[in-house]
Design a protein around this motif. Structure first.
Motif, PDB file in Angstrom:
ATOM      1  N   VAL A 260      -3.078   3.776  -2.325  1.00 21.30           N
ATOM      2  CA  VAL A 260      -2.936   3.052  -3.809  1.00 21.30           C
ATOM      3  C   VAL A 260      -2.411   1.486  -3.437  1.00 21.30           C
ATOM      4  N   LEU A 261      -3.246   0.464  -3.714  1.00 19.15           N
ATOM      5  CA  LEU A 261      -3.035  -0.501  -3.610  1.00 19.15           C
ATOM      6  C   LEU A 261      -2.106  -1.248  -4.799  1.00 19.15           C
TER       7      LEU A 261
ATOM      8  N   VAL B 245      -5.738   7.364 -14.613  1.00 19.27           N
ATOM      9  CA  VAL B 245      -6.018   6.017 -14.478  1.00 19.27           C
ATOM     10  C   VAL B 245      -5.341   5.170 -15.572  1.00 19.27           C
ATOM     11  N   ALA B 246      -5.401   5.639 -16.776  1.00 18.58           N
ATOM     12  CA  ALA B 246      -4.693   4.989 -17.746  1.00 18.58           C
ATOM     13  C   ALA B 246      -3.181   4.858 -17.621  1.00 18.58           C
ATOM     14  N   GLN B 247      -2.579   5.892 -17.049  1.00 23.50           N
ATOM     15  CA  GLN B 247      -1.094   5.895 -16.640  1.00 23.50           C
ATOM     16  C   GLN B 247      -1.183   4.557 -15.539  1.00 23.50           C
ATOM     17  N   LEU B 248      -1.912   4.559 -14.602  1.00 17.81           N
ATOM     18  CA  LEU B 248      -1.746   3.666 -13.625  1.00 17.81           C
ATOM     19  C   LEU B 248      -1.959   2.172 -14.139  1.00 17.81           C
ATOM     20  N   GLY B 249      -2.738   2.203 -15.400  1.00 17.60           N
ATOM     21  CA  GLY B 249      -2.999   0.888 -15.915  1.00 17.60           C
ATOM     22  C   GLY B 249      -1.608   0.368 -16.489  1.00 17.60           C
ATOM     23  N   ARG B 250      -1.114   1.623 -17.332  1.00 17.56           N
ATOM     24  CA  ARG B 250       0.344   1.261 -18.069  1.00 17.56           C
ATOM     25  C   ARG B 250       1.515   0.602 -17.199  1.00 17.56           C
ATOM     26  N   ILE B 251       1.340   1.252 -16.186  1.00 23.13           N
ATOM     27  CA  ILE B 251       2.291   0.901 -15.207  1.00 23.13           C
ATOM     28  C   ILE B 251       2.171  -0.433 -14.366  1.00 23.13           C
ATOM     29  N   GLY B 252       0.972  -0.838 -13.989  1.00 23.46           N
ATOM     30  CA  GLY B 252       0.563  -1.951 -13.750  1.00 23.46           C
ATOM     31  C   GLY B 252       0.897  -2.922 -14.884  1.00 23.46           C
ATOM     32  N   ASP B 253       0.480  -2.707 -16.054  1.00 24.27           N
ATOM     33  CA  ASP B 253       0.991  -3.872 -17.226  1.00 24.27           C
ATOM     34  C   ASP B 253       2.218  -3.963 -17.410  1.00 24.27           C
ATOM     35  N   ARG B 254       3.150  -2.728 -17.364  1.00 23.62           N
ATOM     36  CA  ARG B 254       4.532  -3.098 -17.247  1.00 23.62           C
ATOM     37  C   ARG B 254       5.247  -4.015 -16.072  1.00 23.62           C
ATOM     38  N   HIS B 255       4.704  -3.789 -14.985  1.00 23.89           N
ATOM     39  CA  HIS B 255       5.196  -4.494 -13.864  1.00 23.89           C
ATOM     40  C   HIS B 255       4.272  -5.955 -13.679  1.00 23.89           C
ATOM     41  N   ASP B 256       3.298  -6.234 -14.416  1.00 27.57           N
ATOM     42  CA  ASP B 256       2.494  -7.351 -14.238  1.00 27.57           C
ATOM     43  C   ASP B 256       1.830  -7.076 -12.727  1.00 27.57           C
ATOM     44  N   VAL B 257       1.176  -6.021 -12.365  1.00 27.81           N
ATOM     45  CA  VAL B 257       0.837  -6.066 -11.210  1.00 27.81           C
ATOM     46  C   VAL B 257      -0.932  -5.338 -11.341  1.00 27.81           C
ATOM     47  N   THR B 258      -1.492  -5.610 -10.291  1.00 34.49           N
ATOM     48  CA  THR B 258      -2.781  -4.646 -10.131  1.00 34.49           C
ATOM     49  C   THR B 258      -2.656  -3.572  -9.313  1.00 34.49           C
ATOM     50  N   ILE B 259      -3.093  -2.369  -9.974  1.00 34.75           N
ATOM     51  CA  ILE B 259      -2.955  -1.257  -9.034  1.00 34.75           C
ATOM     52  C   ILE B 259      -4.678  -0.629  -9.074  1.00 34.75           C
ATOM     53  N   GLN B 260      -4.683  -0.238  -7.798  1.00 39.12           N
ATOM     54  CA  GLN B 260      -6.139   0.470  -7.690  1.00 39.12           C
ATOM     55  C   GLN B 260      -5.858   1.756  -6.414  1.00 39.12           C
ATOM     56  N   ALA B 261      -6.373   2.728  -6.947  1.00 39.03           N
ATOM     57  CA  ALA B 261      -6.263   3.780  -5.912  1.00 39.03           C
ATOM     58  C   ALA B 261      -7.451   4.003  -5.404  1.00 39.03           C
TER      59      ALA B 261
ATOM     60  N   LEU C 114       0.836  -1.241  -0.071  1.00 40.48           N
ATOM     61  CA  LEU C 114      -0.046  -0.094   0.029  1.00 40.48           C
ATOM     62  C   LEU C 114       0.961   1.345  -0.009  1.00 40.48           C
ATOM     63  N   LEU C 115       0.489   2.395  -0.981  1.00 42.45           N
ATOM     64  CA  LEU C 115       1.245   3.530  -0.986  1.00 42.45           C
ATOM     65  C   LEU C 115       0.263   4.451  -0.299  1.00 42.45           C
ATOM     66  N   GLU C 116       0.651   5.027   0.629  1.00 48.11           N
ATOM     67  CA  GLU C 116      -0.097   6.185   1.279  1.00 48.11           C
ATOM     68  C   GLU C 116       0.396   7.528   0.554  1.00 48.11           C
ATOM     69  N   CYS C 117      -0.584   8.379  -0.144  1.00 53.06           N
ATOM     70  CA  CYS C 117      -0.031   9.477  -0.630  1.00 53.06           C
ATOM     71  C   CYS C 117      -1.363  10.550  -0.752  1.00 53.06           C
ATOM     72  N   THR C 118      -0.812  11.851  -1.302  1.00 53.34           N
ATOM     73  CA  THR C 118      -1.698  12.739  -1.803  1.00 53.34           C
ATOM     74  C   THR C 118      -1.734  12.714  -3.249  1.00 53.34           C
ATOM     75  N   LEU C 119      -2.841  12.612  -3.823  1.00 51.49           N
ATOM     76  CA  LEU C 119      -2.820  12.559  -5.152  1.00 51.49           C
ATOM     77  C   LEU C 119      -3.355  14.183  -5.796  1.00 51.49           C
ATOM     78  N   THR C 120      -2.697  14.617  -6.689  1.00 53.13           N
ATOM     79  CA  THR C 120      -3.217  15.557  -7.361  1.00 53.13           C
ATOM     80  C   THR C 120      -3.418  15.382  -8.886  1.00 53.13           C
ATOM     81  N   VAL C 121      -4.860  15.128  -9.187  1.00 57.49           N
ATOM     82  CA  VAL C 121      -5.207  14.811 -10.354  1.00 57.49           C
ATOM     83  C   VAL C 121      -5.903  15.872 -11.262  1.00 57.49           C
ATOM     84  N   ASP C 122      -5.400  15.948 -12.476  1.00 50.56           N
ATOM     85  CA  ASP C 122      -5.989  17.228 -13.309  1.00 50.56           C
ATOM     86  C   ASP C 122      -6.934  16.304 -14.162  1.00 50.56           C
ATOM     87  N   ASP C 123      -6.476  15.338 -14.896  1.00 49.93           N
ATOM     88  CA  ASP C 123      -7.214  14.452 -15.793  1.00 49.93           C
ATOM     89  C   ASP C 123      -7.549  13.173 -15.438  1.00 49.93           C
ATOM     90  N   LEU C 124      -8.489  12.830 -14.755  1.00 49.37           N
ATOM     91  CA  LEU C 124      -8.740  11.337 -14.065  1.00 49.37           C
ATOM     92  C   LEU C 124      -8.683  10.413 -15.166  1.00 49.37           C
TER      93      LEU C 124
END
Length: 182
Positions: free
Chosen positions: A97-98, A17-33, A3-13
């Motif tokens: 962030v899980l 979310v797509a960026q999280l998906g790409r990172i997750g795919d790159r590392h073969d992990v599930t990411i959910q905020a 779990l990543l504890e953080c403050t998110l500042t999101v301009d384009d949701l």
């Protein structure tokens, strides 16, 4: 599961979310905020992940995406639109962030992972904290907003007075009840 504890500042949701998906795919992990206001503790998300994996393994899942299935269980809701209330939004949000590389769906749950699994999660975390939108923080899970949790999960004062169960126990009960409501 990390779990990543953080403050998110999101301009384009959608882009975030797509960026999280790409990172997750790159590392073969599930990411959910998650909006931290609605996460009672680590065991809450562990329970949601375990039950989501079990549903997927039994082919009883509601969502096609593992991250969304975990969100549904964490929120204790069958409807994706209602579960998204627990997700993040545009603007600044305290978030959890899980990151989870174990999608085995075994009934026994996550046992801490292999060295390879743990490294994939750690590599994902390192990449996430480099994003402009993420500012790692500490102690978010220690600052539970009891009022927000009770409101979101419909935990009443009467219910709390009638049991010696903790708020965490009551929330995990709602997470588990999603299984029954199917």
């Amino acid at each position: 599961m990390e779990l990543l504890e953080c403050t998110l500042t999101v301009d384009d949701l959608d882009e975030f979310v797509a960026q999280l998906g790409r990172i997750g795919d790159r590392h073969d992990v599930t990411i959910q905020a998650f909006d931290a206001r609605y996460v009672v503790d680590r065991s809450h998300l562990e329970c949601a992940r375990k039950l989501a994996d079990r549903a997927i393994a039994r082919e009883e899942n509601i969502a096609r995406d593992r991250a969304v299935e975990v969100l549904l269980y964490a929120a204790g809701r069958r409807q994706i639109n209602r579960a998204l209330e627990m997700g993040i939004n545009v603007g600044e949000t305290d978030a959890i962030v899980l990151i989870d590389a174990d999608s085995s769906g075994n009934e026994g749950g996550h046992k801490g992972g292999t060295a390879e699994t743990l490294e994939r999660e750690a590599a994902t975390r390192r990449e996430l904290v480099k994003l402009d939108a993420i500012e790692p923080t500490e102690s978010i899970l220690e600052a539970v907003d009891t009022e927000a949790i009770c409101s979101f999960y419909d935990v009443t004062d009467t219910e709390q007075a009638a049991t010696d169960a903790s708020l965490s126990d009551l929330v995990r009960e709602r997470v588990a009840l999603l299984e029954v409501e199917k």
